[in-house]
Enzyme design. Structure first.
Site, PDB file in Angstrom:
ATOM      1  N   ARG A 194      28.792-118.129  26.807  1.00  0.00           N
ATOM      2  CA  ARG A 194      29.259-116.877  26.213  1.00  0.00           C
ATOM      3  C   ARG A 194      29.270-115.760  27.240  1.00  0.00           C
ATOM      4  O   ARG A 194      28.268-115.438  27.831  1.00  0.00           O
ATOM      5  CB  ARG A 194      28.371-116.485  25.026  1.00  0.00           C
ATOM      6  CG  ARG A 194      28.574-117.382  23.828  1.00  0.00           C
ATOM      7  CD  ARG A 194      27.609-117.048  22.721  1.00  0.00           C
ATOM      8  NE  ARG A 194      26.250-117.469  23.033  1.00  0.00           N
ATOM      9  CZ  ARG A 194      25.261-117.428  22.153  1.00  0.00           C
ATOM     10  NH1 ARG A 194      25.463-116.987  20.939  1.00  0.00           N
ATOM     11  NH2 ARG A 194      24.061-117.831  22.491  1.00  0.00           N
ATOM     12  N   CYS A 217      23.921-111.804  26.004  1.00  0.00           N
ATOM     13  CA  CYS A 217      23.127-110.642  25.570  1.00  0.00           C
ATOM     14  C   CYS A 217      23.522-109.322  26.236  1.00  0.00           C
ATOM     15  O   CYS A 217      23.889-108.378  25.552  1.00  0.00           O
ATOM     16  CB  CYS A 217      21.639-110.907  25.787  1.00  0.00           C
ATOM     17  SG  CYS A 217      20.999-112.149  24.645  1.00  0.00           S
ATOM     18  N   LYS A 264      27.015-107.570  25.245  1.00  0.00           N
ATOM     19  CA  LYS A 264      27.120-107.089  23.860  1.00  0.00           C
ATOM     20  C   LYS A 264      26.067-106.019  23.562  1.00  0.00           C
ATOM     21  O   LYS A 264      26.325-105.080  22.809  1.00  0.00           O
ATOM     22  CB  LYS A 264      27.020-108.261  22.865  1.00  0.00           C
ATOM     23  CG  LYS A 264      25.633-108.766  22.603  1.00  0.00           C
ATOM     24  CD  LYS A 264      25.623-109.855  21.523  1.00  0.00           C
ATOM     25  CE  LYS A 264      24.234-110.438  21.322  1.00  0.00           C
ATOM     26  NZ  LYS A 264      23.250-109.495  20.833  1.00  0.00           N
ATOM     27  N   GLU A 322      13.294-110.240  20.551  1.00  0.00           N
ATOM     28  CA  GLU A 322      13.038-111.365  21.454  1.00  0.00           C
ATOM     29  C   GLU A 322      13.474-111.020  22.879  1.00  0.00           C
ATOM     30  O   GLU A 322      14.537-110.458  23.076  1.00  0.00           O
ATOM     31  CB  GLU A 322      13.808-112.591  20.947  1.00  0.00           C
ATOM     32  CG  GLU A 322      13.569-113.830  21.770  1.00  0.00           C
ATOM     33  CD  GLU A 322      12.085-114.129  21.930  1.00  0.00           C
ATOM     34  OE1 GLU A 322      11.412-114.381  20.925  1.00  0.00           O
ATOM     35  OE2 GLU A 322      11.575-114.077  23.072  1.00  0.00           O
ATOM     36  N   LEU A 381      13.127-113.539  25.455  1.00  0.00           N
ATOM     37  CA  LEU A 381      13.208-114.761  26.256  1.00  0.00           C
ATOM     38  C   LEU A 381      14.526-114.843  27.009  1.00  0.00           C
ATOM     39  O   LEU A 381      15.520-114.230  26.630  1.00  0.00           O
ATOM     40  CB  LEU A 381      13.009-116.006  25.387  1.00  0.00           C
ATOM     41  CG  LEU A 381      13.987-116.339  24.250  1.00  0.00           C
ATOM     42  CD1 LEU A 381      15.305-116.878  24.759  1.00  0.00           C
ATOM     43  CD2 LEU A 381      13.356-117.341  23.315  1.00  0.00           C
TER      44      LEU A 381
HETATM   45  N1  LIG Z   1      20.257-116.147  23.629  1.00  0.00           N
HETATM   46  C1  LIG Z   1      19.377-115.356  24.207  1.00  0.00           C
HETATM   47  O1  LIG Z   1      19.023-115.509  25.381  1.00  0.00           O
HETATM   48  C2  LIG Z   1      18.735-114.222  23.432  1.00  0.00           C
HETATM   49  C3  LIG Z   1      17.610-113.570  23.956  1.00  0.00           C
HETATM   50  C4  LIG Z   1      17.038-112.516  23.237  1.00  0.00           C
HETATM   51  C5  LIG Z   1      17.593-112.128  22.020  1.00  0.00           C
HETATM   52  N2  LIG Z   1      18.708-112.774  21.541  1.00  0.00           N
HETATM   53  C6  LIG Z   1      19.236-112.350  20.241  1.00  0.00           C
HETATM   54  O2  LIG Z   1      18.835-113.311  19.269  1.00  0.00           O
HETATM   55  C7  LIG Z   1      19.865-113.480  18.279  1.00  0.00           C
HETATM   56  C8  LIG Z   1      20.279-114.947  18.220  1.00  0.00           C
HETATM   57  O3  LIG Z   1      20.858-115.300  19.460  1.00  0.00           O
HETATM   58  P1  LIG Z   1      21.169-116.819  19.843  1.00  0.00           P
HETATM   59  O4  LIG Z   1      21.652-116.806  21.244  1.00  0.00           O
HETATM   60  O5  LIG Z   1      20.003-117.671  19.462  1.00  0.00           O
HETATM   61  O6  LIG Z   1      22.390-117.111  18.830  1.00  0.00           O
HETATM   62  P2  LIG Z   1      23.107-118.517  18.555  1.00  0.00           P
HETATM   63  O7  LIG Z   1      24.530-118.200  18.298  1.00  0.00           O
HETATM   64  O8  LIG Z   1      22.751-119.509  19.618  1.00  0.00           O
HETATM   65  O9  LIG Z   1      22.446-119.023  17.202  1.00  0.00           O
HETATM   66  C9  LIG Z   1      22.624-118.378  15.985  1.00  0.00           C
HETATM   67  C10 LIG Z   1      22.488-119.414  14.884  1.00  0.00           C
HETATM   68  O10 LIG Z   1      22.462-118.740  13.619  1.00  0.00           O
HETATM   69  C11 LIG Z   1      23.122-119.566  12.684  1.00  0.00           C
HETATM   70  N3  LIG Z   1      23.487-118.787  11.501  1.00  0.00           N
HETATM   71  C12 LIG Z   1      24.491-117.879  11.368  1.00  0.00           C
HETATM   72  N4  LIG Z   1      24.508-117.377  10.111  1.00  0.00           N
HETATM   73  C13 LIG Z   1      23.484-117.987   9.443  1.00  0.00           C
HETATM   74  C14 LIG Z   1      22.983-117.857   8.120  1.00  0.00           C
HETATM   75  N5  LIG Z   1      23.522-117.019   7.232  1.00  0.00           N
HETATM   76  N6  LIG Z   1      21.931-118.629   7.768  1.00  0.00           N
HETATM   77  C15 LIG Z   1      21.381-119.501   8.659  1.00  0.00           C
HETATM   78  N7  LIG Z   1      21.807-119.644   9.925  1.00  0.00           N
HETATM   79  C16 LIG Z   1      22.858-118.892  10.307  1.00  0.00           C
HETATM   80  C17 LIG Z   1      24.298-120.107  13.469  1.00  0.00           C
HETATM   81  O11 LIG Z   1      24.853-121.239  12.839  1.00  0.00           O
HETATM   82  C18 LIG Z   1      23.657-120.409  14.821  1.00  0.00           C
HETATM   83  O12 LIG Z   1      23.157-121.728  14.877  1.00  0.00           O
HETATM   84  C19 LIG Z   1      21.000-112.533  18.709  1.00  0.00           C
HETATM   85  O13 LIG Z   1      20.862-111.324  18.020  1.00  0.00           O
HETATM   86  C20 LIG Z   1      20.753-112.338  20.194  1.00  0.00           C
HETATM   87  O14 LIG Z   1      21.247-111.106  20.654  1.00  0.00           O
HETATM   88  C21 LIG Z   1      19.271-113.829  22.205  1.00  0.00           C
END
Ligand SMILES: NC(=O)c1ccc[n+]([C@@H]2O[C@H](COP(=O)([O-])OP(=O)(O)OC[C@H]3O[C@@H](n4cnc5c(N)ncnc54)[C@H](O)[C@@H]3O)[C@@H](O)[C@H]2O)c1
Length: 387
Positions: free
Chosen positions: A328, A261, A264, A152, A154
């Site tokens: 974060r 992001c 980490k 992703e 975004l």
């Molecule tokens: N936030 C960003 O801008 C962004 C952009 C691109 C990629 N990413 C990547 O996407 C991934 C998610 O990031 P995010 O910011 O959305 O994380 P986040 O912490 O906002 O959300 C993660 C969710 O996963 C849930 N979760 C954890 N374990 C679970 C399980 N076993 N079953 C079901 N749900 C579970 C948590 O409760 C939480 O609600 C990461 O790897 C991040 O690096 C994030």
């Protein structure tokens, strides 16, 4: 219309699920946090993202979007399962894969029909193969599945627009047919779709974030040199940016990169390199320069205020960038702070015991701020910005 389950309802999962529903699919969003799912079932948003609340409500009303904590319920009709759980930094800088492992195991235990597992979480190169092993060994009875990496890109604060108008979709899989089926889901977005192998897709995500962080650290290093030589980094960046090989984006000098992001991901990429006996010297420099920027804010404050102990310092803009509530790894969180809601410089000047501004984002014109009577420091704006 496809049946899609999104595992992990955070910034990426909730936006992905809602946008896929908006494209006409039937989506179930699943999370282990019961309060988060209860909130969503009542129409409340667990995160702030512009436009998301209205979009969730519209698709939930249309019966295309539902929320659950149950893997059994979530996987009832699933053809595609998107994994969007967090991958925070582990103790040694590696990506902590405990949530990915838990999600893959739960999917394995609950799946009863063939499906395609689409990994959207940012995961170390090779994780797709590892996830396949977890699912294979966790199934009660063997059911066919494929793993596709779909990193992703975004940005929080403009996540819906980014999802709906991406620069590209990257898909990686050893199963070309599965990758093509995931590509079909994205056809309404009318964008370039890059199909490659699993490991390459996983690397494209890390390399992209590392490159963007490098661009910011590069301009910050130039800013430091500008300060010493009396050049203005804003003008330098503009002058550089007209060159299409360079581009204007991510050349804003200031307090540095942060958020959930870049820190980490750069760290995790460096960790992957070291694990394989490589020496990621550029990535290390990129991280070092970024850490220096935060220290530099404090040094600039000290140069104006002397001893900081006992002083009240207001800090504007706590999140790592505008239009997000994600705190974060926000650079602001490293420094002492207070919050101001509005900024009327003339009024602010009256209210402050010592009118000092350190502008970590280079948003003010040095001459205007100093004309109002402030002692002003910014990053790399020549002698006018006093460094
Ligand atoms: N936030 C960003 O801008 C962004 C952009 C691109 C990629 N990413 C990547 O996407 C991934 C998610 O990031 P995010 O910011 O959305 O994380 P986040 O912490 O906002 O959300 C993660 C969710 O996963 C849930 N979760 C954890 N374990 C679970 C399980 N076993 N079953 C079901 N749900 C579970 C948590 O409760 C939480 O609600 C990461 O790897 C991040 O690096 C994030």
């Amino acid at each position: 219309m496809k049946n899609i389950t999104v595992v992990g309802v955070g910034y990426v999962g909730l936006v992905t699920g809602t946008c896929l529903a908006d494209l006409g699919n039937k989506v179930v969003c699943l999370d282990v946090q019961e309060d988060r799912i209860a909130q969503l079932n009542e129409g409340a948003m667990p995160i702030y993202e512009p436009g998301l609340e209205e979009m969730v409500a519209r698709n939930a009303r249309a019966g295309r979007l539902a929320f659950t904590t149950s893997y059994a319920r979530g996987l009832e009709e699933a053809e595609f399962v998107f994994i969007c759980v967090g991958t925070p930094t582990g103790v040694d800088g590696e990506a902590d894969l405990q949530y990915v492992r838990a999600a893959a195991s739960s999917v394995a235990a609950a799946m009863h029909a063939p499906l395609i597992l689409v990994n959207k979480s940012t995961v170390p190169v090779g994780t797709g193969d590892w996830v396949a092993d977890i699912v294979r060994s966790g199934q009660r009875t063997p059911v066919p599945f494929s793993v596709v990496s779909c990193p992703e890109f975004l940005r929080e604060g403009s996540a819906i627009a980014d999802f709906m108008n991406p620069d590209r979709i990257v898909l990686g899989s050893l199963d070309r047919e599965a990758a093509n089926r995931v590509a079909e889901l994205h056809l309404p977005l009318r964008t370039t779709i890059v199909v490659t192998d699993l490991r390459t897709a996983e690397m494209i995500k890390y390399a992209s974030n590392a490159f963007l962080a490098t661009k910011i650290s590069f301009i910050n290093e130039i800013a430091t040199i500008c300060e010493a030589l009396g050049a203005d980094v804003k003008e330098v960046a503009a002058g550089m940016g007209y060159d299409r090989r360079i581009g204007r984006h991510f050349l804003d000098a200031g307090i540095g990169w942060g958020g959930s992001c870049f820190p980490k991901d750069v760290q995790a990429l460096a960790h992957m390199a070291v694990e394989k006996g490589r020496h990621p010297q550029l990535l290390r420099a990129v991280m070092d320069i970024n850490a220096d920027q935060r220290r530099d804010v404090v040094a600039k404050l000290k140069s104006l205020l002397g001893e900081l102990r006992g002083k009240t310092i207001g800090l504007l803009g706590l999140a790592f960038k505008p239009n997000t509530d994600d705190m974060r790894d926000a650079p602001a969180a490293d420094i002492e702070w207070n919050e101001f809601k509005q900024l009327d410089l003339a009024r602010l000047r009256q209210a402050m015991r010592q009118p000092v501004i350190v502008d970590g984002r280079n948003i003010y014109e040095p001459s205007q701020v100093t004309a109002l009577g402030f002692a002003y420091r910014c990053f790399g704006r020549g002698f006018g910005g006093q460094g």
